[in-house]
Design a protein around this motif. Structure first.
Motif: not given
Ligand code: NAG
Ligand code: NAG
Ligand code: NAG
Length: 485
Positions: A18-19, A22-23, A250, A378
């Motif tokens: 996810l890290g 998401i970006p 986000r 984040n």
């Molecule tokens: C940012 O934070 C959210 C939830 O706290 C998480 O789901 C996401 O993976 C994080 N994004 C990064 C780039 O770390």
């Protein structure tokens, strides 16, 4: 959409997790919103087993801003040790995915005009080169981090022995001296496979046509300038442009469910900037001793708080006196780990939340005025863009450099004198840090550190608007690709 009308096609490549996903969704949306004639496709190498991942992909597709093509992550069990470090795992996985990535890229009906990878996808830059597609690297972190990555191959030649054993701080051109214990995780052991992978990322970034960083000129002017200055890091980059395009945070999706209504209602009743929010990030936990000190520290500070409490990581023998319940039952009530009477004494000023909290909604609430944070980039960006000063509390080596950046370079946070990973931070120090970021100075009628964060928030807003630095950088990128295709 009419393909003829689309001026250019931007393809992004995200690695599993996810890290990393998401970006790239944020970046993809950002491209799509800044220029409506762009087609944006995300090639997402996905684990396909994570529910959170599926959810995020689904909601990204629903916005109709970007197309998503999933590439199942290849099986790499036969290629790595079972306990291989995360960086190794990701790099090997992305290497093995190259044939699928290549296929996906060459099969696209609308020829890609720009291919963007993150630091784990840098091996795929060669595919883009071969297919004669312009290629960029996107660093979802800050410019100081980029400086360290590209300077690692140089340090590797300069320095003998482990970095952490050096007597002198590490010198990276254009950065404040880096204490040896501040190096990122993969640099802790130079004999590890993970270190080699990481060092090679530093070399491969130099094959890209440009680098996009999730920061902005006004925040990290010095670091960005050093990356461009021929006498400093610019020498290594050899004219590869570095663009600060952030802060990308986000999207303000409504993340709150009914479950959190009482919390938000409680916040509504509190005075402006009077509540400190405490969270160690998804999955971050602290020891039992530290949790006790934190509870006492909050109480001593006499400030209001919202605390995301998780069961502590380790409970020492002494602790058994206080928490017989922990040992005798499977009861996971966090209250069991807190000092006797803490809950009733803080009933009016504090709210505890187990496990997970709607962080964006909390940080942007007018009554929240401080954030005790594990310093993920984040969370940091979320805090800064809401004008909220921080207590920097790094949990892992990865986050120490972020903590230094926040405290020494940017002045938006305070931090404990000892490293929380090495020693327990005591209640008096915690109370004093909380007061430092929360309490308004009687004479000055303001809190100096909060004043600084608000100034930076303002600069972030400006950077993203027309005429701002990040907006201009994105426009330059879009211009490059639309005039080429
Ligand atoms: C940012 O934070 C959210 C939830 O706290 C998480 O789901 C996401 O993976 C994080 N994004 C990064 C780039 O770390
Ligand atoms: C509290 O903050 C809100 C929104 O930022 C503002 O409109 C309001 O005037 C503030 N109240 C006080 C008492 O300062
Ligand atoms: C800073 O935090 C980000 C986000 O959590 C993380 O990915 C990165 O590795 C950290 N950078 C450093 C240099 O510690």
């Amino acid at each position: 959409m009419d393909i003829q009308k689309l001026a250019a096609h931007v393809v992004l490549l995200s690695s599993p997790g996810l890290g990393h996903l998401i970006p790239f969704i944020e970046l993809g949306n950002h491209f799509a919103l800044i220029h409506t004639h762009l087609k944006v496709t995300l090639l997402a190498v996905t684990s396909q087993t994570s529910e959170a991942e599926t959810q995020i992909l689904n909601s990204a597709m629903k916005t109709n801003l970007i197309n998503i093509i999933q590439i199942p992550s290849p099986n790499i069990f036969h290629l790595i040790e079972y306990d291989a470090a995360p960086v190794t795992r990701l790099c090997v996985m992305m290497r093995e995915a190259k044939p699928s990535i290549r296929k996906a890229l060459s099969n696209m009906t609308l020829r890609p005009s720009l291919f963007i990878v993150d630091i784990f996808g840098t091996e795929s830059l060669s595919i883009a080169k071969e297919l004669r597609i312009l290629n960029y690297v996107f660093v979802a972190s800050h410019a100081k981090f980029l400086s360290l990555v590209i300077y690692t191959p140089v340090l590797d030649k300069q320095i003998e022995g482990q970095y952490v054993d050096q007597e002198e701080p590490l010198k990276i051109p254009g950065c404040n001296l880096v204490p040896p214990e501040d190096v990122v995780d993969p640099m802790l052991d130079r004999n590890s496979v993970q270190y080699e992978e990481y060092r090679e990322v530093g070399n491969r970034i130099l094959e890209s046509d440009a680098i996009l960083v999730n920061t902005w000129e006004e925040l990290e002017h010095k670091h960005l300038q050093a990356l461009r200055d021929e006498d400093l890091l610019g020498q290594i980059l050899n004219k590869i442009p570095v663009h600060g395009i952030g802060p990308l945070v986000r999207q303000r999706v409504s993340e709150t469910s009914e479950e959190f209504e009482p919390l938000l209602q409680w916040l509504d009743k509190q005075p402006n900037e009077s509540v400190i929010y405490i969270s160690f990030g998804s999955g971050g936990t602290i020891s039992f001793e530290q949790m006790t000190e934190l509870a006492w520290g909050l109480e001593l500070s006499q400030q209001r708080f919202v605390w995301v409490v998780r069961a502590p990581t380790k409970v020492s023998a002494d602790a058994a006196f206080f928490t017989t319940k922990y040992f005798n039952s499977g009861d996971n009530e966090v209250a069991d780990y807190l000092p006797e009477g803490f809950l009733s004494r803080t009933n009016n000023i504090g709210t505890l939340i187990p496990e997970w909290a709607p962080q964006s909604s909390i940080l942007r609430h007018r009554s929240v005025g401080g954030f005790l944070s594990h310093c993920g980039w984040n969370s940091t960006l979320e805090s800064i863009t809401n004008g909220v000063p921080m207590i920097a509390w790094p949990l892992y080596a990865e986050q120490r450099m972020n903590a230094t950046l926040l405290v020494e370079d940017l002045g938006v946070a305070v931090r404990p004198k000892v490293l929380p990973t090495k020693k327990v931070v005591d209640r008096e120090e915690i109370a004093s840090m909380v007061r430092e970021i929360m309490v308004v100075d009687e004479n000055m009628k303001r809190n100096p550190i909060r004043g600084r964060v608000k100034k930076i928030r303002h600069s972030a807003e400006k950077a993203l608007l027309k005429g701002g630095s990040s907006y201009a950088a994105m426009s330059r990128v879009v211009k490059t690709i639309t005039s080429k295709s």
